[in-house]
Structure formats: structure tokens, C-alpha cells
Write a protein that holds these residues in place. Structure first.
Motif, PDB file in Angstrom:
ATOM      1  N   SER A  24      -8.976  -3.402  -7.142  1.00 56.15           N
ATOM      2  CA  SER A  24      -8.189  -4.581  -6.775  1.00 56.15           C
ATOM      3  C   SER A  24      -7.189  -4.250  -5.669  1.00 56.15           C
ATOM      4  O   SER A  24      -6.910  -3.083  -5.383  1.00 56.15           O
ATOM      5  N   TYR A  25      -6.633  -5.287  -5.084  1.00 58.14           N
ATOM      6  CA  TYR A  25      -5.584  -5.128  -4.064  1.00 58.14           C
ATOM      7  C   TYR A  25      -4.432  -4.297  -4.620  1.00 58.14           C
ATOM      8  O   TYR A  25      -3.966  -3.355  -3.992  1.00 58.14           O
ATOM      9  N   GLU A  26      -3.984  -4.652  -5.818  1.00 62.56           N
ATOM     10  CA  GLU A  26      -2.836  -3.962  -6.425  1.00 62.56           C
ATOM     11  C   GLU A  26      -3.134  -2.482  -6.646  1.00 62.56           C
ATOM     12  O   GLU A  26      -2.298  -1.625  -6.366  1.00 62.56           O
ATOM     13  N   ASP A  27      -4.340  -2.188  -7.159  1.00 61.86           N
ATOM     14  CA  ASP A  27      -4.705  -0.793  -7.403  1.00 61.86           C
ATOM     15  C   ASP A  27      -4.841  -0.013  -6.098  1.00 61.86           C
ATOM     16  O   ASP A  27      -4.425   1.144  -6.010  1.00 61.86           O
ATOM     17  N   LEU A  28      -5.416  -0.651  -5.080  1.00 59.35           N
ATOM     18  CA  LEU A  28      -5.563   0.020  -3.786  1.00 59.35           C
ATOM     19  C   LEU A  28      -4.200   0.285  -3.166  1.00 59.35           C
ATOM     20  O   LEU A  28      -3.942   1.371  -2.648  1.00 59.35           O
TER      21      LEU A  28
END
Length: 123
Positions: free
Chosen positions: A14-18
Motif C-alpha cells: 500500500s501507499y502507507e507501507d511504501l
């Protein structure tokens, strides 16, 4: 021996994880598989541009060739942090699948692509 299917659960990031991975990891290889024209309009800081149609050849290069061409260390097959992305997610998924077929068991796709990244980064 683990089944390759087991890893399909973590095929996307996800965006947050990346964003968190970019902030904390020195080992992340983020590969932008878009065209040069797309990359020229903007890119995720720290990404390496390897167009989709050259991903197979790039990952098959000798480490010295890869380093010389892309300016980064070629990832090991079991590298924990190898992420591909494109504009919308489809080409990143194709690249992730290619990498996994070549033995990069932890390769993941940032499904939101540069479109999601640029939208969220401008907020």
C-alpha cells in the motif's frame, strides 16, 4: 520448502507501507517500470527507472552490469524489499510477476502506482 503460492498474499504494497519503507529502509529497491516520458513528468524519490520491457533483461544481468547501468546494487533473489510500480498498477503487477518467476520471492507491486503517490504527496 514453502509453496510460491503462499507469498501471493503479500504481492502488493500500500501507499502507507511504501512510504514507511522509504523512510526507514536503506535496502529498498523501488523500480519504476513506466516509460521515460512518464518518468520525465515526475517520479517517486529514490526509485530506479527500469522500463517494463527491459525488466527481464535487467534482472538477468551480472551484478556488475546492473550496477553500471542503473547505479544501484543488483538485488539478491531473496531481497526482502523489492517493489515495482508504474502509473496505475497494471505494468507494476506484470513486472512483479516477472520478477517472481525469475526467483525474486519477495517482489511486490505498489498497486496505486505513481498516480496515487502523486495525489497523496500533494496533500
Amino acid at each position: 520448502m514453502t509453496s510460491p503460492r503462499k507469498n501471493l498474499v503479500t504481492k502488493e504494497i500500500s501507499y502507507e507501507d511504501l512510504k514507511a519503507l522509504l523512510a526507514r529502509s536503506n535496502n529498498l529497491l523501488l523500480v519504476d517500470v513506466r516509460t521515460k516520458e512518464e518518468v520525465d513528468k515526475g517520479k517517486i524519490q529514490g526509485s530506479v527507472h527500469i522500463p517494463l520491457d527491459t525488466v527481464d533483461a535487467a534482472l538477468a544481468m551480472a551484478p556488475e552490469q546492473f550496477q553500471a547501468k542503473y547505479g544501484v546494487t543488483k538485488p539478491q533473489l531473496d531481497v526482502p524489499e523489492l517493489v515495482f510500480h508504474c502509473q496505475l498498477g497494471r505494468r507494476g503487477d506484470v513486472a512483479t510477476t516477472k520478477a517472481r518467476q525469475l526467483g525474486y520471492v519477495n517482489a511486490r507491486n505498489f498497486a496505486g502506482g505513481y498516480k496515487e503517490w502523486s495525489e497523496k504527496e500533494k496533500k
